[in-house]
Design an enzyme around this catalytic site. Structure first.
Site, PDB file in Angstrom:
ATOM      1  N   MET A  30      75.602  53.297  -7.926  1.00  0.00           N
ATOM      2  CA  MET A  30      76.742  52.899  -7.093  1.00  0.00           C
ATOM      3  C   MET A  30      77.906  53.879  -7.331  1.00  0.00           C
ATOM      4  O   MET A  30      79.062  53.546  -7.061  1.00  0.00           O
ATOM      5  CB  MET A  30      77.172  51.476  -7.411  1.00  0.00           C
ATOM      6  CG  MET A  30      76.059  50.466  -7.115  1.00  0.00           C
ATOM      7  SD  MET A  30      76.663  48.823  -6.744  1.00  0.00           S
ATOM      8  CE  MET A  30      77.498  48.421  -8.240  1.00  0.00           C
ATOM      9  N   LEU A  33      80.053  57.878 -11.626  1.00  0.00           N
ATOM     10  CA  LEU A  33      79.016  58.308 -12.567  1.00  0.00           C
ATOM     11  C   LEU A  33      79.576  58.702 -13.928  1.00  0.00           C
ATOM     12  O   LEU A  33      80.633  59.307 -14.031  1.00  0.00           O
ATOM     13  CB  LEU A  33      78.241  59.483 -11.960  1.00  0.00           C
ATOM     14  CG  LEU A  33      77.590  59.212 -10.595  1.00  0.00           C
ATOM     15  CD1 LEU A  33      76.843  60.456 -10.109  1.00  0.00           C
ATOM     16  CD2 LEU A  33      76.654  58.013 -10.643  1.00  0.00           C
ATOM     17  N   GLY A  36      75.820  58.014 -18.901  1.00  0.00           N
ATOM     18  CA  GLY A  36      74.663  57.121 -18.820  1.00  0.00           C
ATOM     19  C   GLY A  36      73.844  57.423 -17.570  1.00  0.00           C
ATOM     20  O   GLY A  36      72.615  57.567 -17.622  1.00  0.00           O
ATOM     21  N   HIS A  37      74.546  57.556 -16.427  1.00  0.00           N
ATOM     22  CA  HIS A  37      73.835  57.899 -15.182  1.00  0.00           C
ATOM     23  C   HIS A  37      73.206  59.293 -15.302  1.00  0.00           C
ATOM     24  O   HIS A  37      72.081  59.503 -14.864  1.00  0.00           O
ATOM     25  CB  HIS A  37      74.809  57.943 -13.993  1.00  0.00           C
ATOM     26  CG  HIS A  37      75.459  56.644 -13.676  1.00  0.00           C
ATOM     27  ND1 HIS A  37      76.785  56.388 -13.935  1.00  0.00           N
ATOM     28  CD2 HIS A  37      74.962  55.524 -13.103  1.00  0.00           C
ATOM     29  CE1 HIS A  37      77.086  55.170 -13.525  1.00  0.00           C
ATOM     30  NE2 HIS A  37      76.015  54.620 -13.024  1.00  0.00           N
ATOM     31  N   GLY A 147      68.485  52.166 -15.863  1.00  0.00           N
ATOM     32  CA  GLY A 147      68.958  52.077 -17.249  1.00  0.00           C
ATOM     33  C   GLY A 147      68.607  50.732 -17.876  1.00  0.00           C
ATOM     34  O   GLY A 147      68.609  49.700 -17.212  1.00  0.00           O
ATOM     35  N   LYS A 149      70.406  49.233 -19.978  1.00  0.00           N
ATOM     36  CA  LYS A 149      71.609  48.440 -20.239  1.00  0.00           C
ATOM     37  C   LYS A 149      71.629  47.212 -19.326  1.00  0.00           C
ATOM     38  O   LYS A 149      71.973  46.121 -19.747  1.00  0.00           O
ATOM     39  CB  LYS A 149      72.854  49.289 -20.028  1.00  0.00           C
ATOM     40  CG  LYS A 149      74.124  48.523 -20.265  1.00  0.00           C
ATOM     41  CD  LYS A 149      75.254  49.479 -20.471  1.00  0.00           C
ATOM     42  CE  LYS A 149      76.563  48.822 -20.199  1.00  0.00           C
ATOM     43  NZ  LYS A 149      76.735  48.544 -18.743  1.00  0.00           N
ATOM     44  N   GLN A 153      68.285  43.321 -14.696  1.00  0.00           N
ATOM     45  CA  GLN A 153      68.064  44.019 -13.417  1.00  0.00           C
ATOM     46  C   GLN A 153      66.750  44.797 -13.462  1.00  0.00           C
ATOM     47  O   GLN A 153      65.959  44.776 -12.514  1.00  0.00           O
ATOM     48  CB  GLN A 153      69.236  44.957 -13.138  1.00  0.00           C
ATOM     49  CG  GLN A 153      68.982  45.934 -12.003  1.00  0.00           C
ATOM     50  CD  GLN A 153      70.214  46.715 -11.613  1.00  0.00           C
ATOM     51  OE1 GLN A 153      71.083  46.214 -10.926  1.00  0.00           O
ATOM     52  NE2 GLN A 153      70.305  47.966 -12.051  1.00  0.00           N
TER      53      GLN A 153
END
Ligand code: PAF
Length: 280
Positions: A30, A33, A36-37, A147, A149, A153
């Site tokens: 989304m 960034l 992590g992305h 991810g 995290k 999801q």
């Protein structure tokens, strides 16, 4: 790197790559960034010849209008970062492009969404499933990267792929942390300096919880985590659950599951942070 705002133009480019024998990986995001992305994209680059990143703030996964309105939109800065990690194609569609018709598709993930984030964010996972399925249909990647995290999801997306028998592999990627242990999140930038200093105590507490789990019951470990965080006087734990890593159901004995993780959501300084730690 090419940036596409229409689905058709992206599909043309992806199809050309595929007809040249290239494998395609997808990293849905989304935007806003952070490292992590970028680690997802680095991982995708290792597995696939061509990496497509989608940047789309998906309105149907928000259950709070204010949160949707204030969600950071930083396309230019995002694209600069994506260039540095070798992203090949970016899909950044408008809401009308992504959803030309009203969305009336919903998903029910049963027990997987009956816990943790599910009851606290009604409709959230259904909204995630709608957009992720659409992105899978558009790009038809060989692999897609998510991810760990967002542990729940990830479990739900795996279930989606299984239920619909989609021909792609989901690749989970480990949490990326700041040097002081705080899990990276787009939300961290909303923390005040003071809150940012204390935020690493979340992970520190989770690490001690893992150590304690050698000698404590699940109930004791859960109590330790909430008491410790409450003791700082600034954290408001929303939940801390110790769950089977596949079914996501809370367990009551360490012997009850082969894989066990602890998932936490905690408020700090008006910001909701989540984190995950593996017990075994
Ligand atoms: O994790 C996210 O950023 C979003 O939920 C996702 C998977 C890109 C779907 O909008």
């Amino acid at each position: 790197m090419e940036v596409f705002s229409t689905i058709k133009s992206l599909q043309n480019a992806v199809n050309t790559a595929k007809s040249n024998g290239k494998t395609v990986g997808l990293v849905p995001t989304m935007g806003a960034l952070h490292e992590g992305h970028l680690s997802l994209i680095r991982s995708a680059k290792k597995h696939c010849d061509v990496v497509v990143v989608s940047i789309f703030v998906n309105p149907i996964q928000f259950n709070n209008a204010e949160d949707l309105r204030t969600y950071p939109r930083t396309l230019e800065a995002d694209c600069e970062k994506l260039e540095t990690v070798g992203c090949d194609m970016v899909l950044a569609p408008s809401v009308e492009e992504m959803y030309p018709e009203p969305v009336n598709e919903t998903y029910d993930f049963g027990e997987l969404e009956a816990v943790m984030e599910g009851p606290r964010r009604p409709g959230h996972f259904s909204g995630v499933a709608v957009v992720v399925r659409r992105l899978f249909e558009i790009v038809q990647p060989m692999k897609a990267f998510f991810g760990e995290k967002d542990f729940q999801q990830l479990a739900i997306i795996r279930r989606l792929v299984e239920q619909l028998q989609l021909p792609l592999q989901i690749v989970p990627c480990p949490i990326v942390r700041a040097d002081d242990g705080l899990a990276l999140s787009s939300r961290n930038m909303r923390l005040s300096d003071q809150a940012r200093k204390i935020a690493p105590q979340i992970y520190a507490t989770l690490k001690t919880a893992v150590y304690n789990s050698k000698s404590q019951t699940i109930e004791e470990v859960k109590q330790y985590v909430t008491d410790t965080l409450n003791g700082f006087g600034v954290f408001e734990p929303e939940y801390f659950e110790i769950v089977n890593d596949t079914t996501l159901q809370p367990i009551s004995q360490w012997s009850e599951a082969q894989g066990i993780v602890g998932c936490i959501a905690v408020w700090l300084d008006g910001v909701r942070l989540i984190d995950v730690i593996r017990f075994k």
